[in-house]
Design a protein around this motif. Sequence first.
Motif, PDB file in Angstrom:
ATOM      1  N   VAL A 288       1.134  -1.129   0.522  1.00 10.64           N
ATOM      2  CA  VAL A 288       0.131   0.103   0.088  1.00 10.64           C
ATOM      3  C   VAL A 288       0.672   0.973   0.046  1.00 10.64           C
ATOM      4  O   VAL A 288       1.405   1.754   1.066  1.00 10.64           O
ATOM      5  CB  VAL A 288      -0.977  -0.044   1.079  1.00 10.64           C
ATOM      6  CG1 VAL A 288      -1.757   1.365   0.600  1.00 10.64           C
ATOM      7  CG2 VAL A 288      -1.765  -0.875   1.289  1.00 10.64           C
TER       8      VAL A 288
ATOM      9  N   ALA B 134       0.628   8.378   1.087  1.00  4.94           N
ATOM     10  CA  ALA B 134      -0.463   9.296   0.194  1.00  4.94           C
ATOM     11  C   ALA B 134       0.779  10.173   0.080  1.00  4.94           C
ATOM     12  O   ALA B 134       1.594  10.841   0.691  1.00  4.94           O
ATOM     13  CB  ALA B 134      -1.968   9.678   0.664  1.00  4.94           C
TER      14      ALA B 134
ATOM     15  N   THR C 131      -2.282  14.188  -3.616  1.00  5.53           N
ATOM     16  CA  THR C 131      -3.170  13.867  -3.477  1.00  5.53           C
ATOM     17  C   THR C 131      -4.392  14.998  -4.355  1.00  5.53           C
ATOM     18  O   THR C 131      -5.381  15.339  -4.192  1.00  5.53           O
ATOM     19  CB  THR C 131      -3.905  13.920  -2.102  1.00  5.53           C
ATOM     20  OG1 THR C 131      -2.984  12.555  -1.646  1.00  5.53           O
ATOM     21  CG2 THR C 131      -4.494  13.841  -1.550  1.00  5.53           C
TER      22      THR C 131
ATOM     23  N   THR D  31      -3.520   5.287  -2.992  1.00  7.51           N
ATOM     24  CA  THR D  31      -4.161   5.759  -2.058  1.00  7.51           C
ATOM     25  C   THR D  31      -3.739   7.226  -2.089  1.00  7.51           C
ATOM     26  O   THR D  31      -4.553   8.380  -1.813  1.00  7.51           O
ATOM     27  CB  THR D  31      -2.405   5.749  -1.208  1.00  7.51           C
ATOM     28  OG1 THR D  31      -2.030   4.516  -0.944  1.00  7.51           O
ATOM     29  CG2 THR D  31      -2.578   6.349   0.277  1.00  7.51           C
TER      30      THR D  31
ATOM     31  N   ALA E 254      -7.554   8.050  -3.278  1.00  8.27           N
ATOM     32  CA  ALA E 254      -8.683   7.200  -2.521  1.00  8.27           C
ATOM     33  C   ALA E 254      -8.112   9.143  -1.584  1.00  8.27           C
ATOM     34  O   ALA E 254      -9.749   9.367  -1.229  1.00  8.27           O
ATOM     35  CB  ALA E 254      -8.014   6.293  -1.689  1.00  8.27           C
TER      36      ALA E 254
ATOM     37  N   TRP F  30      -8.914   3.063   5.608  1.00  7.54           N
ATOM     38  CA  TRP F  30      -8.179   1.532   6.362  1.00  7.54           C
ATOM     39  C   TRP F  30      -8.855   0.932   4.961  1.00  7.54           C
ATOM     40  O   TRP F  30      -7.565   0.485   4.362  1.00  7.54           O
ATOM     41  CB  TRP F  30      -8.057   1.468   7.748  1.00  7.54           C
ATOM     42  CG  TRP F  30      -6.783   0.800   7.872  1.00  7.54           C
ATOM     43  CD1 TRP F  30      -5.617   0.293   7.694  1.00  7.54           C
ATOM     44  CD2 TRP F  30      -6.879  -0.901   8.206  1.00  7.54           C
ATOM     45  NE1 TRP F  30      -4.759  -0.468   7.474  1.00  7.54           N
ATOM     46  CE2 TRP F  30      -5.500  -1.571   8.210  1.00  7.54           C
ATOM     47  CE3 TRP F  30      -8.165  -1.879   7.547  1.00  7.54           C
ATOM     48  CZ2 TRP F  30      -4.995  -3.284   7.890  1.00  7.54           C
ATOM     49  CZ3 TRP F  30      -7.641  -3.219   7.568  1.00  7.54           C
ATOM     50  CH2 TRP F  30      -6.183  -3.580   8.250  1.00  7.54           C
TER      51      TRP F  30
ATOM     52  N   VAL G  21      -8.731   1.971   1.168  1.00  7.41           N
ATOM     53  CA  VAL G  21      -7.864   2.665   0.638  1.00  7.41           C
ATOM     54  C   VAL G  21      -6.372   0.817   0.597  1.00  7.41           C
ATOM     55  O   VAL G  21      -6.310   0.713  -1.160  1.00  7.41           O
ATOM     56  CB  VAL G  21      -5.937   2.834   1.795  1.00  7.41           C
ATOM     57  CG1 VAL G  21      -4.935   2.614   0.686  1.00  7.41           C
ATOM     58  CG2 VAL G  21      -6.335   4.092   1.532  1.00  7.41           C
ATOM     59  N   ARG G  22      -7.056  -0.312   1.562  1.00 10.97           N
ATOM     60  CA  ARG G  22      -6.029  -1.579   0.880  1.00 10.97           C
ATOM     61  C   ARG G  22      -7.226  -2.784   0.247  1.00 10.97           C
ATOM     62  O   ARG G  22      -6.095  -3.482  -0.465  1.00 10.97           O
ATOM     63  CB  ARG G  22      -6.000  -2.198   2.661  1.00 10.97           C
ATOM     64  CG  ARG G  22      -4.689  -2.150   3.283  1.00 10.97           C
ATOM     65  CD  ARG G  22      -4.962  -1.830   4.904  1.00 10.97           C
ATOM     66  NE  ARG G  22      -3.908  -1.502   5.229  1.00 10.97           N
ATOM     67  CZ  ARG G  22      -3.631  -0.657   5.662  1.00 10.97           C
ATOM     68  NH1 ARG G  22      -4.339   0.331   4.399  1.00 10.97           N
ATOM     69  NH2 ARG G  22      -2.609  -0.421   5.497  1.00 10.97           N
TER      70      ARG G  22
ATOM     71  N   THR H  68      -6.386  -1.039  -3.761  1.00 11.72           N
ATOM     72  CA  THR H  68      -4.859  -1.383  -3.721  1.00 11.72           C
ATOM     73  C   THR H  68      -5.252  -2.542  -4.460  1.00 11.72           C
ATOM     74  O   THR H  68      -3.950  -3.374  -5.490  1.00 11.72           O
ATOM     75  CB  THR H  68      -4.198  -1.251  -2.348  1.00 11.72           C
ATOM     76  OG1 THR H  68      -3.349   0.191  -1.889  1.00 11.72           O
ATOM     77  CG2 THR H  68      -2.399  -1.446  -3.091  1.00 11.72           C
TER      78      THR H  68
END
Length: 265
Positions: free
Chosen positions: A11, A14, A19, A115, A118, A253, A256-257, A260
């Motif tokens: 992962v 960011a 971003t 990331t 997201a 959390w 994002v995972r 990914t």
Amino acid sequence: MTSLATARPPVPAATPSRTLAMVERNFMIYRRSITPLLSAMVEPVLYLVSIGVGVGMLVGTVPGVHVRYAAWVAPAILATTAMNTAFNQTSFGVFSRIRMERTYEAILPTPVSVTDIAFGEVASAVINAVLTSIGFVVVMAVAGLVTSPAVLLAVPASVLVGFAFAAGGLAVTTVLRDFTDFQYIQLVMLPMYLFATTFYPLSTYPAVVRPVIEILPLYQSIQLIREPALGDAGWGALVPLAYLLAFGGAAMWIAVRRMTRSMLK
């Protein structure tokens, strides 16, 4: 020993500048039309007029609070406005960009990571939630439903509400298979809207039901905004504050995972 074929992709962290590039990309699209932002205001204003003012003429003042029913309902509708604006953007909007527009397939070959995508989507949703919240506070002021200057705290509170539900919407999106799955979301969102003390106090529920209501994220969001809006700003705000931070952090959390794993497989 885990093989390379089944190993989970790492992962990536960011990057603030990337971003922000996602946020800029989104608002370059939004600036072409303010219709989505205005449409997010129409429904809550209709609820305020029809239920807050209309039913309020029959109810009068809320027992134990001694404020007009419309003034008591307005902060709750403000919380739901922030919720719906943020959640809709990271659920339906992101799902469309994944499945139909294939937007992220064009972005990922650039230095922007999953990331970054997201966090950029959540940040964009939070900004829109704050803008609609500011607009609704103006509506409350014009309608004479502001009972305390502390209602201005609703604006920073909407940042946290927006973050919690934007992250939640993003996490939910990662498990959706088709647009028909959005019907299941409404089976959760609509009852929560109706029963999370939006239109009547927690005391109206049987004692055995109240703990269930209190763990709803919208209930905590309403508490965070309603109490200062009615002039009751105090340490009690720490509970919804901590709840929404934990809820949003956990959802982020997960999102994002899962993003990914699905985008880099």
